[in-house]
Scaffold this motif. Structure first.
Motif, PDB file in Angstrom:
ATOM      1  N   THR A  27       0.748  -1.162  -0.061  1.00 31.49           N
ATOM      2  CA  THR A  27      -0.152  -0.053  -0.208  1.00 31.49           C
ATOM      3  C   THR A  27       0.897   1.249  -0.083  1.00 31.49           C
ATOM      4  OG1 THR A  27      -1.536  -1.195   1.421  1.00 31.49           O
ATOM      5  CG2 THR A  27      -1.950   1.180   1.226  1.00 31.49           C
ATOM      6  N   PHE A  28       2.080   1.270   0.895  1.00 33.60           N
ATOM      7  CA  PHE A  28       2.780   2.275   0.886  1.00 33.60           C
ATOM      8  C   PHE A  28       3.638   2.598  -0.283  1.00 33.60           C
ATOM      9  CE2 PHE A  28       6.929   4.299   2.139  1.00 33.60           C
ATOM     10  CZ  PHE A  28       6.553   5.235   2.697  1.00 33.60           C
ATOM     11  N   ALA A  31       1.238   4.140  -2.967  1.00 36.63           N
ATOM     12  CA  ALA A  31       0.819   5.530  -2.506  1.00 36.63           C
ATOM     13  C   ALA A  31       2.111   6.513  -3.052  1.00 36.63           C
ATOM     14  CB  ALA A  31       0.682   5.873  -0.966  1.00 36.63           C
ATOM     15  N   MET A  32       3.468   5.785  -2.885  1.00 33.88           N
ATOM     16  CA  MET A  32       4.402   6.577  -3.312  1.00 33.88           C
ATOM     17  C   MET A  32       4.543   6.636  -4.791  1.00 33.88           C
ATOM     18  SD  MET A  32       6.338   7.632  -0.820  1.00 33.88           S
ATOM     19  CE  MET A  32       7.664   7.937  -1.301  1.00 33.88           C
ATOM     20  N   THR A  34       1.913   6.971  -7.008  1.00 35.46           N
ATOM     21  CA  THR A  34       1.007   7.784  -7.252  1.00 35.46           C
ATOM     22  C   THR A  34       1.615   9.174  -7.012  1.00 35.46           C
ATOM     23  OG1 THR A  34      -0.691   6.237  -6.471  1.00 35.46           O
ATOM     24  CG2 THR A  34      -1.272   8.292  -7.298  1.00 35.46           C
ATOM     25  N   GLY A  35       2.319   9.432  -6.240  1.00 36.08           N
ATOM     26  CA  GLY A  35       3.094  10.730  -5.528  1.00 36.08           C
ATOM     27  C   GLY A  35       3.902  10.909  -6.870  1.00 36.08           C
ATOM     28  N   LYS A  36       4.750   9.833  -7.363  1.00 39.98           N
ATOM     29  CA  LYS A  36       5.641  10.023  -8.328  1.00 39.98           C
ATOM     30  C   LYS A  36       4.941  10.582  -9.740  1.00 39.98           C
ATOM     31  CE  LYS A  36       9.862   8.914  -6.708  1.00 39.98           C
ATOM     32  NZ  LYS A  36       9.340   8.285  -5.544  1.00 39.98           N
ATOM     33  N   GLN A  38       2.527  12.402  -9.859  1.00 41.65           N
ATOM     34  CA  GLN A  38       1.930  13.749  -9.796  1.00 41.65           C
ATOM     35  C   GLN A  38       2.971  14.689 -10.379  1.00 41.65           C
ATOM     36  OE1 GLN A  38      -0.402  14.206  -7.170  1.00 41.65           O
ATOM     37  NE2 GLN A  38      -0.659  16.066  -7.807  1.00 41.65           N
ATOM     38  N   LEU A  39       4.469  14.181 -10.364  1.00 40.68           N
ATOM     39  CA  LEU A  39       5.391  14.979 -10.682  1.00 40.68           C
ATOM     40  C   LEU A  39       5.212  15.194 -12.157  1.00 40.68           C
ATOM     41  CD1 LEU A  39       8.503  16.227 -10.357  1.00 40.68           C
ATOM     42  CD2 LEU A  39       9.279  14.004 -10.995  1.00 40.68           C
ATOM     43  N   SER A  41       2.861  14.893 -14.145  1.00 40.17           N
ATOM     44  CA  SER A  41       1.422  15.297 -14.828  1.00 40.17           C
ATOM     45  C   SER A  41       1.499  16.894 -14.253  1.00 40.17           C
ATOM     46  CB  SER A  41       0.343  14.727 -13.630  1.00 40.17           C
ATOM     47  OG  SER A  41       0.117  13.512 -13.545  1.00 40.17           O
ATOM     48  N   ALA A  42       2.269  17.177 -13.054  1.00 42.86           N
ATOM     49  CA  ALA A  42       2.119  18.756 -12.849  1.00 42.86           C
ATOM     50  C   ALA A  42       3.317  19.414 -14.034  1.00 42.86           C
ATOM     51  CB  ALA A  42       2.708  18.967 -11.624  1.00 42.86           C
ATOM     52  N   LEU A  43       4.339  18.748 -14.275  1.00 47.92           N
ATOM     53  CA  LEU A  43       5.039  19.571 -15.336  1.00 47.92           C
ATOM     54  C   LEU A  43       4.732  19.436 -16.680  1.00 47.92           C
ATOM     55  CD1 LEU A  43       8.649  18.073 -14.166  1.00 47.92           C
ATOM     56  CD2 LEU A  43       7.619  20.508 -13.737  1.00 47.92           C
ATOM     57  N   GLU A  45       1.293  19.640 -17.370  1.00 49.70           N
ATOM     58  CA  GLU A  45       0.115  20.777 -17.411  1.00 49.70           C
ATOM     59  C   GLU A  45       1.064  22.067 -17.413  1.00 49.70           C
ATOM     60  OE1 GLU A  45      -2.704  20.099 -17.760  1.00 49.70           O
ATOM     61  OE2 GLU A  45      -2.922  18.151 -16.999  1.00 49.70           O
TER      62      GLU A  45
END
Lengths: 69, 130
Positions: A27-28, A31-32, A34-36, A38-39, A41-43, A45
């Protein structure tokens, strides 16, 4: 003397504990991961914002050049 | 023997609890950042749309309302508008960068910094008057 029943019981508890640790670790890790994501995706966008802004401004500049000679 | 070399079941329980709590914390943090990204994208799209419409309007108004309007005048009006909207784009840019850095880390400080940058960008977007 080795107490077989006691050894088996302890082994059983240990196996269950290992299973639970593995599940929590998975699970951990998810979650990590998914967090990566994010990186990137944000760049992506951000890149899209600058590209769209440049396209829009180039169009305005081109319209001004065409309509006001 | 008497299980003296075995790890106490209480230690296992504590270890599992720690892992489960850290997994839940990481999940809540990730969800917060993902929500921030959605909000930021919506703000970005709105500001882009407002900027596009305003620039078009400046050019059309100049042509329609004042036939004597010169290229220098329209250029000046467009530049004025861009100087107004550029700080909003800069805030959006900063928010995306801080958010992407927070995606690499796992501490709460970076997440709260990212959410603060997003809040600032959204605030400036809302204050923008075409």
């Amino acid at each position: 003397m080795i107490d077989i029943e006691r050894a088996l019981a302890i082994g059983n508890v240990a196996l269950k504990a290992i299973d639970m640790i593995e599940m929590a670790a998975r699970t951990f890790t998810n979650a990590m991961a998914t967090g990566k994501m994010q990186l990137s995706s944000a760049l992506d966008e951000l890149k899209q914002m600058h590209e769209t802004l440049k396209t829009d401004r180039d169009k305005t500049d081109s319209d001004i050049d065409k309509k006001f000679k | 023997m008497k299980g003296s070399r075995m790890i106490n079941p209480m230690v296992y329980r504590f270890l599992i609890l720690c892992l489960a709590l850290s997994a839940c914390g990481a999940n809540a943090r990730t969800k917060g950042l993902q929500t921030g990204l959605v909000v930021l994208n919506a703000s970005r799209d709105t500001v882009l749309q407002v900027s596009r419409t305003r620039e078009k309007q400046i050019v059309e108004d100049c042509l329609a309302k004042t036939p004597q309007c010169t290229k220098a005048e329209v250029r000046s009006q467009v530049d004025d508008w861009r100087s107004k909207v550029d700080p909003v784009f800069a805030a959006l840019d900063k928010a995306y960068r801080v958010l992407s850095s927070a995606g690499l880390l796992s501490d709460m400080k970076s997440a709260s910094e990212a959410l603060a940058a997003i809040a600032e960008a959204v605030k400036l977007s809302k204050e923008l008057k075409p």
